[in-house]
Design a protein around this motif. Structure first.
Motif, PDB file in Angstrom:
ATOM      1  N   GLY A  56     -55.270  31.776  21.434  1.00 43.82           N
ATOM      2  CA  GLY A  56     -56.076  31.956  20.275  1.00 43.82           C
ATOM      3  C   GLY A  56     -55.943  33.531  20.780  1.00 43.82           C
ATOM      4  N   ASP A  57     -55.419  34.544  21.212  1.00 45.26           N
ATOM      5  CA  ASP A  57     -56.512  36.213  21.367  1.00 45.26           C
ATOM      6  C   ASP A  57     -55.122  36.744  20.288  1.00 45.26           C
ATOM      7  OD1 ASP A  57     -58.396  35.418  23.329  1.00 45.26           O
ATOM      8  OD2 ASP A  57     -57.251  36.631  25.355  1.00 45.26           O
ATOM      9  N   ASP A  58     -53.756  36.033  20.960  1.00 46.40           N
ATOM     10  CA  ASP A  58     -52.432  36.740  19.705  1.00 46.40           C
ATOM     11  C   ASP A  58     -52.239  35.637  18.977  1.00 46.40           C
ATOM     12  OD1 ASP A  58     -51.575  38.103  21.711  1.00 46.40           O
ATOM     13  OD2 ASP A  58     -50.380  36.953  23.209  1.00 46.40           O
ATOM     14  N   ILE A  59     -52.822  34.623  18.397  1.00 49.51           N
ATOM     15  CA  ILE A  59     -52.877  33.675  17.195  1.00 49.51           C
ATOM     16  C   ILE A  59     -53.252  35.122  16.045  1.00 49.51           C
ATOM     17  CG2 ILE A  59     -54.750  32.982  17.247  1.00 49.51           C
ATOM     18  CD1 ILE A  59     -51.582  31.350  16.332  1.00 49.51           C
ATOM     19  N   GLY A  60     -54.276  35.675  16.652  1.00 48.27           N
ATOM     20  CA  GLY A  60     -54.750  36.252  14.752  1.00 48.27           C
ATOM     21  C   GLY A  60     -53.640  37.592  15.036  1.00 48.27           C
ATOM     22  N   PHE A  61     -52.704  37.543  15.328  1.00 52.34           N
ATOM     23  CA  PHE A  61     -51.909  38.965  15.406  1.00 52.34           C
ATOM     24  C   PHE A  61     -51.070  38.326  15.251  1.00 52.34           C
ATOM     25  CE2 PHE A  61     -48.318  40.420  17.198  1.00 52.34           C
ATOM     26  CZ  PHE A  61     -47.662  42.011  15.909  1.00 52.34           C
ATOM     27  N   LEU A  82     -50.630  35.322  12.601  1.00 53.21           N
ATOM     28  CA  LEU A  82     -50.833  34.109  11.957  1.00 53.21           C
ATOM     29  C   LEU A  82     -50.450  34.933  10.505  1.00 53.21           C
ATOM     30  CD1 LEU A  82     -51.930  31.387  11.131  1.00 53.21           C
ATOM     31  CD2 LEU A  82     -54.563  32.281  10.913  1.00 53.21           C
ATOM     32  N   PRO A  83     -50.701  36.281  10.563  1.00 57.49           N
ATOM     33  CA  PRO A  83     -50.044  37.507   9.002  1.00 57.49           C
ATOM     34  C   PRO A  83     -48.109  37.207   8.611  1.00 57.49           C
ATOM     35  CG  PRO A  83     -52.239  37.964  10.150  1.00 57.49           C
ATOM     36  CD  PRO A  83     -51.674  37.160  11.063  1.00 57.49           C
ATOM     37  N   GLY A 111     -47.125  35.228   5.605  1.00 56.24           N
ATOM     38  CA  GLY A 111     -45.974  36.267   4.912  1.00 56.24           C
ATOM     39  C   GLY A 111     -44.774  35.841   5.091  1.00 56.24           C
ATOM     40  N   SER A 112     -44.028  35.553   6.019  1.00 56.70           N
ATOM     41  CA  SER A 112     -42.524  34.745   6.498  1.00 56.70           C
ATOM     42  C   SER A 112     -42.367  33.117   5.299  1.00 56.70           C
ATOM     43  CB  SER A 112     -42.247  34.616   8.035  1.00 56.70           C
ATOM     44  OG  SER A 112     -42.163  36.005   8.676  1.00 56.70           O
ATOM     45  N   VAL A 113     -43.359  32.894   5.939  1.00 48.79           N
ATOM     46  CA  VAL A 113     -43.334  31.553   4.495  1.00 48.79           C
ATOM     47  C   VAL A 113     -43.210  31.510   3.175  1.00 48.79           C
ATOM     48  CG1 VAL A 113     -44.214  29.621   4.490  1.00 48.79           C
ATOM     49  CG2 VAL A 113     -44.259  30.076   6.945  1.00 48.79           C
ATOM     50  N   VAL A 114     -44.532  32.545   2.933  1.00 49.01           N
ATOM     51  CA  VAL A 114     -44.458  33.373   1.258  1.00 49.01           C
ATOM     52  C   VAL A 114     -42.788  33.938   1.339  1.00 49.01           C
ATOM     53  CG1 VAL A 114     -45.509  34.178  -0.333  1.00 49.01           C
ATOM     54  CG2 VAL A 114     -46.879  33.083   1.420  1.00 49.01           C
ATOM     55  N   ALA A 115     -42.610  34.702   2.213  1.00 49.62           N
ATOM     56  CA  ALA A 115     -41.182  35.322   1.439  1.00 49.62           C
ATOM     57  C   ALA A 115     -39.958  34.436   1.391  1.00 49.62           C
ATOM     58  CB  ALA A 115     -41.004  36.392   2.970  1.00 49.62           C
TER      59      ALA A 115
END
Length: 130
Positions: free
Chosen positions: A74-79, A81-82, A86-90
């Motif tokens: 939970g703590d690191d997922i916020g960092f 996730l974007p 972004g990698s999937v969209v690129a």
């Protein structure tokens, strides 16, 4: 996982120290299996240990100040996730661009081959007119 129930050894007593306080807690008095303490400051060090039924000695002390060895969730997922999104969209955009470029090249090559053989629509119309 540390949240799994301990079915082998029953806890006889918990020993918790924080600030100048020291408490011995009976496991039967816990709410939902959790120990709650009110600390005077946010960065107060909390230490605890356990004594199991049938044993005279206590477990080693654990501390809120020592590094945690279990997986943090939970703590690191916020960092992350974007970055993941972004990698999937690129990757999707690059895949679409490559698909369109390859498709265009294939149609150009096909047209050039027909043109070389004289099988284009324009050449057929011209041949029919003659």
């Amino acid at each position: 996982n540390n949240n799994d129930l301990n079915n082998r050894c029953k806890v006889e007593q918990y020993h918790v120290k924080y600030s100048t306080e020291e408490e011995y807690i009976d496991p039967m008095t816990l709410e939902d299996g959790k120990i709650t303490v009110l600390v005077p400051q946010e960065n107060t060090v909390i230490e605890g240990r356990v004594r199991y039924q049938g044993f005279e000695s206590w477990s080693p002390w654990i501390s809120s100040d020592s590094p945690l060895k279990e997986k943090q969730t939970g703590d690191d997922i916020g960092f992350l996730l974007p970055i993941i999104i972004g990698s999937v969209v690129a990757l999707a955009i690059v895949t679409i661009i490559i698909f369109l470029v390859v498709r265009k090249k294939k149609s150009e090559i096909k047209y050039d081959a027909e043109k070389a053989e004289g099988n284009t629509d324009e050449s057929k119309k011209l041949n029919n007119q003659m």
